[in-house]
Design a protein around this motif. Structure first.
Motif, mmCIF file in Angstrom:
data_model
loop_
_atom_site.group_PDB
_atom_site.id
_atom_site.type_symbol
_atom_site.label_atom_id
_atom_site.label_comp_id
_atom_site.label_asym_id
_atom_site.label_seq_id
_atom_site.Cartn_x
_atom_site.Cartn_y
_atom_site.Cartn_z
ATOM 1 N N GLY A 172 0.812 -1.209 0.000
ATOM 2 C CA GLY A 172 0.000 0.000 0.000
ATOM 3 C C GLY A 172 0.846 1.259 0.000
ATOM 4 N N LEU B 176 -5.941 0.315 5.529
ATOM 5 C CA LEU B 176 -6.329 0.625 4.158
ATOM 6 C C LEU B 176 -5.967 2.043 3.752
ATOM 7 C CD1 LEU B 176 -9.895 -0.972 4.267
ATOM 8 C CD2 LEU B 176 -7.770 -2.038 3.482
ATOM 9 N N TRP C 19 -3.635 2.509 0.700
ATOM 10 C CA TRP C 19 -4.312 2.043 -0.516
ATOM 11 C C TRP C 19 -5.372 3.048 -0.964
ATOM 12 C CZ3 TRP C 19 -2.699 -1.909 -3.408
ATOM 13 C CH2 TRP C 19 -1.864 -2.862 -2.830
#
Length: 425
Positions: free
Chosen positions: A140, A218, A221
């Motif tokens: 990521g 996350l 990302w």
């Protein structure tokens, strides 16, 4: 059919099989093995996911992620804004959609070895769950650097023309015109944005390793995806870049002193070179100062860090900094076609010898400052370290000129071996 992808594919086919991704993966794994006792000593606690081990793993991933993010956000400026295809694109009408799709995939392909080297360095963690989570955050971080870098650099011309950002740009632009300031500050802005997401991902990793899933995993990302979308919406801005870059180059050319074009860094040292190499050494120094100046100025900045490494007795860190400048040899070889020397009747051996001397001279300040720090702290024993560092300058300069694409894994292995040796001495 995407004409840009076809052209890039033909260029790759002409270059032949690229071994760099595989070498980068094994190079990262080898470096991690050599540094296992120094960097990964916390890994023994990961199977039980102790708090200290989890925080240490997240801290390591944060550092690797920031390194990847910095390289990608700053490197995308060279790929998207001043890429090697600039001379061709500037002469033809631009198809924004196909160009952007081809440029994103090509940028990812060119920077994939960086990610593979980082992933290869995770194996000492031993615990599969920890390796998987760390690899997810590192991937990521790589994606965030790529996406945010492309998006911000392509959005910069539009921001410079947008009246809503006029006050902000006027506050930071200095003597630069507003439109130029937006482009000049784009790489640093991209690094700040991507870094925020990378640190968030590392924080989420620590929480998840503690046993509670965190959505912050996350974050990098998500920022990378936003950057990719932002870049696609501003792909048309690539058509404005030729005129804008021309203005920037003209402004800097006007600001230079009249005799600036005739001065190069370390030109005074040419007279100490062997007589038969002086002309060729001067040409290599001019090549560096006019086409690769960031390496020369960056070497002076790394010399400051090397002084602290020498004082602390971490000579292998200074060797790593020398290895970074040694990569300049690869850049010089790539940007100086072999046919030119052949056409001019210059023996290849003389070109390589002069180039090795030039690269070694650029790395010299790192060895000298580290050696001075070692001598100030340890007296006569520091002179031995100084001699070893000066020899290292020559070694990495020679390897950078001769090894080509294999230089990266080779340098990682040598620095890792020096670090491992340091731990046993």
């Amino acid at each position: 059919m995407n004409p840009y992808r076809v052209a890039l594919g033909r260029a790759r086919k002409a270059q032949g099989l690229d071994p760099i991704p595989v070498l980068a993966l094994f190079g990262g794994a080898l470096a991690a093995g050599l540094l296992r006792t120094q960097v990964f000593d916390f890994a023994v606690g990961l199977p039980g996911h102790t708090s200290l081990a989890s925080d240490a793993a997240a801290s390591l991933v944060a550092r690797l992620g920031l390194l990847l993010g910095a390289g990608l956000t700053l490197g995308t400026y060279d790929i998207v804004v001043r890429g090697p295809d600039r001379a061709v694109l500037d002469l033809h009408p631009l198809l924004p959609g196909p160009w952007y799709a081809a440029r994103v995939t090509e940028s990812a392909r060119l920077r994939l070895p960086w990610l593979l080297a980082a992933l290869g360095a995770l194996w000492p963690l031993a615990d599969l769950r920890a390796i998987g989570l760390c690899a997810f955050v590192l991937s990521g971080s790589w994606f965030a650097g790529l996406g945010v870098g492309i998006g911000v650099n392509l959005a910069a011309p539009g921001i410079g023309l947008n009246p809503r950002y006029r006050a902000l740009l006027d506050a930071i632009r200095g003597v630069n015109p507003r439109l130029q300031a937006a482009l000049l500050y784009a790489p640093g802005t991209a690094l700040g944005i991507a870094g925020f997401g990378i640190l968030g991902g590392a924080r989420g990793l620590a929480t998840t390793l503690h046993g509670s899933f965190s959505p912050l995993l996350l974050a990098p990302w998500a920022l990378g995806a936003i950057g990719i979308v932002l870049g696609r919406r501003n792909a048309e801005a690539a058509a404005r870049l030729p005129a804008l870059l021309g203005e920037i180059d003209a402004a800097y050319a006007f600001a230079d002193a009249p005799d600036e074009a005739h001065r190069v860094y370390l030109e005074w040292a040419v007279r100490f070179a062997p007589l038969g190499l002086r002309v060729h050494l001067l040409r290599e120094l001019r090549h560096i100062w006019r086409g690769q100046r960031a390496w020369a100025t960056g070497g002076l900045g790394l010399a400051i860090l090397a002084a602290f490494a020498g004082w602390a007795g971490q000579t292998w860190v200074a060797m790593g900094l020398i290895a970074v400048i040694g990569a300049l040899g690869v850049r010089l070889t790539a940007t100086d076609p072999a046919w030119l020397a052949q056409t001019l009747g210059i023996p290849r051996a003389k070109v390589q010898a002069a180039r090795t001397l030039a690269v070694g001279a650029m790395a010299g300040p790192i060895a000298l400052t580290a050696g001075v720090g070692a001598c100030a702290q340890r007296g006569a024993a520091g002179f031995i370290e100084l001699g070893a560092l000066l020899a290292t300058c020559g070694l990495f300069a020679y390897a950078g000129v001769r090894a080509g694409r294999a230089y990266g894994p080779l340098a990682i292995g040598l620095v890792g071996a020096a670090a491992a040796l340091r731990s046993f001495v």
